[in-house]
Design an enzyme around this catalytic site. Sequence first.
Site, PDB file in Angstrom:
ATOM      1  N   ARG A 239       0.987  -1.106  -0.028  1.00 16.06           N
ATOM      2  CA  ARG A 239       0.079  -0.011  -0.175  1.00 16.06           C
ATOM      3  C   ARG A 239       0.999   1.291   0.184  1.00 16.06           C
ATOM      4  O   ARG A 239       1.721   1.483   0.652  1.00 16.06           O
ATOM      5  CB  ARG A 239      -0.922   0.154   1.247  1.00 16.06           C
ATOM      6  CG  ARG A 239      -2.089  -0.935   1.303  1.00 16.06           C
ATOM      7  CD  ARG A 239      -3.080  -0.580   0.132  1.00 16.06           C
ATOM      8  NE  ARG A 239      -4.117  -1.343   0.123  1.00 16.06           N
ATOM      9  CZ  ARG A 239      -4.326  -2.484  -0.724  1.00 16.06           C
ATOM     10  NH1 ARG A 239      -3.382  -2.752  -1.387  1.00 16.06           N
ATOM     11  NH2 ARG A 239      -5.651  -3.278  -0.552  1.00 16.06           N
ATOM     12  N   GLU A 268      -3.303   7.331  -5.767  1.00  9.83           N
ATOM     13  CA  GLU A 268      -3.303   6.403  -6.847  1.00  9.83           C
ATOM     14  C   GLU A 268      -4.420   7.041  -7.847  1.00  9.83           C
ATOM     15  O   GLU A 268      -5.445   7.266  -7.709  1.00  9.83           O
ATOM     16  CB  GLU A 268      -3.487   5.152  -6.564  1.00  9.83           C
ATOM     17  CG  GLU A 268      -2.365   4.359  -5.775  1.00  9.83           C
ATOM     18  CD  GLU A 268      -2.548   3.020  -5.487  1.00  9.83           C
ATOM     19  OE1 GLU A 268      -3.666   2.398  -5.872  1.00  9.83           O
ATOM     20  OE2 GLU A 268      -1.563   2.364  -5.124  1.00  9.83           O
ATOM     21  N   HIS A 287      -0.751  -0.225  -9.945  1.00  9.08           N
ATOM     22  CA  HIS A 287      -1.456  -1.053  -8.813  1.00  9.08           C
ATOM     23  C   HIS A 287      -1.901  -2.423  -9.648  1.00  9.08           C
ATOM     24  O   HIS A 287      -3.141  -2.595  -9.557  1.00  9.08           O
ATOM     25  CB  HIS A 287      -2.591  -0.583  -8.085  1.00  9.08           C
ATOM     26  CG  HIS A 287      -2.838  -1.160  -6.854  1.00  9.08           C
ATOM     27  ND1 HIS A 287      -3.305  -0.197  -5.829  1.00  9.08           N
ATOM     28  CD2 HIS A 287      -2.691  -2.358  -6.342  1.00  9.08           C
ATOM     29  CE1 HIS A 287      -3.583  -1.014  -4.752  1.00  9.08           C
ATOM     30  NE2 HIS A 287      -3.246  -2.420  -5.085  1.00  9.08           N
TER      31      HIS A 287
HETATM   32  C1  DGY Z   1      -5.207  -6.330  -2.912  1.00  5.28           C
HETATM   33  O1  DGY Z   1      -6.150  -7.119  -3.084  1.00  5.28           O
HETATM   34  O2  DGY Z   1      -5.257  -5.819  -1.658  1.00  5.28           O
HETATM   35  C2  DGY Z   1      -4.580  -5.758  -3.974  1.00  5.28           C
HETATM   36  O3  DGY Z   1      -4.103  -4.461  -3.437  1.00  5.28           O
HETATM   37  C3  DGY Z   1      -5.223  -5.561  -5.124  1.00  5.28           C
HETATM   38  O4  DGY Z   1      -5.634  -6.893  -5.590  1.00  5.28           O
END
Ligand code: DGY
Length: 321
Positions: A239, A268, A287
């Site tokens: 993240r 983002e 992402h």
């Molecule tokens: C998640 O699942 O947390 C990812 O960041 C996106 O698939």
Amino acid sequence: MPKPRVFVTRKIPAIGLDRIVAECDAEVWADQLPPSYDVIRAKIKECVGLVSLLTDKIDGPLLDAAPNLKVVSNFAVGFNNIDVPACTARGIRVGNTPGALTDATADLAFALMISAARRVVEGALEARDGRWKTWEPLGYLGVDLVGKTLGIVGMGRIGHAMAKRCRGGWDMNVLYFDEHQNDKAEEELQAKRVDLDTLLAESDFVSIHASLTDSSRGLMGAKEFAKMKKTAVFVNSARGPLVDQKALVAALKAGTIFAAGLDVTEPEPPPPDDPILHLPNCVIAPHIASATYSTRDGMAEICADNLIAGVTGQPLRAPVN
Ligand code: DGY
């Protein structure tokens, strides 16, 4: 019997969506961009179930608009977009999609690591733009991976899968920082648990796989980057807010570290003039760690299972609370 009313904040793969539409009275947000907070709040008024994405903020005031809501099924393994205690306090169950995306995420983390270490994107952009002049003995030099030390911050499923690739394929030594000891990683990968300072000082590659919480927010800042080797590569596929992005930009500009590979940023996407987008030694992906056909199908199946279980009063397949 009327079907349970649910709101789905984006189209998810048909393998999950078709079941949701068959078994529920579902409204599906069809736009590419997410519905706003106010739109979600309005849409869930009569709903018993909600499928949310990591781009949807689900908090107490939003939940207060949905007195009948029983379940929030997040189409992601991470659930930092959801105020889980607020859900629990209102008797609302929360589900996520663990396991389905472990390998895809570790593959992408590895791809970012090797791309940043070997300057693949910087070189590819120069080749495409006609800036590649000739074969140069001193041009595009990067750092090797074999036999180096990998530091995993957050040795959960994805951290383990990343370490397994680096240990098995590239013969790396594995250090990890985690509040819990991971016996499997220690036995299978000879991983050694150390404190964060030791990990930062000794690792050639630092890959972060921690979940975002109030205590992990900003875990990597100027002080932490200063402890890393000048030749080190930093990877974040978890993240964006785990990292102080301004500090990362400064470290990359000053040569405090060699390079970075990011699948996540804050925000983002970053605005076009954000310096993080304009550094030759920073590889950025939009992402996409879980973006493979079979992984997203797997996530959709778990997400549908969680939603349908929640609206029918069954135990969730992958419960968060
Ligand atoms: C998640 O699942 O947390 C990812 O960041 C996106 O698939």
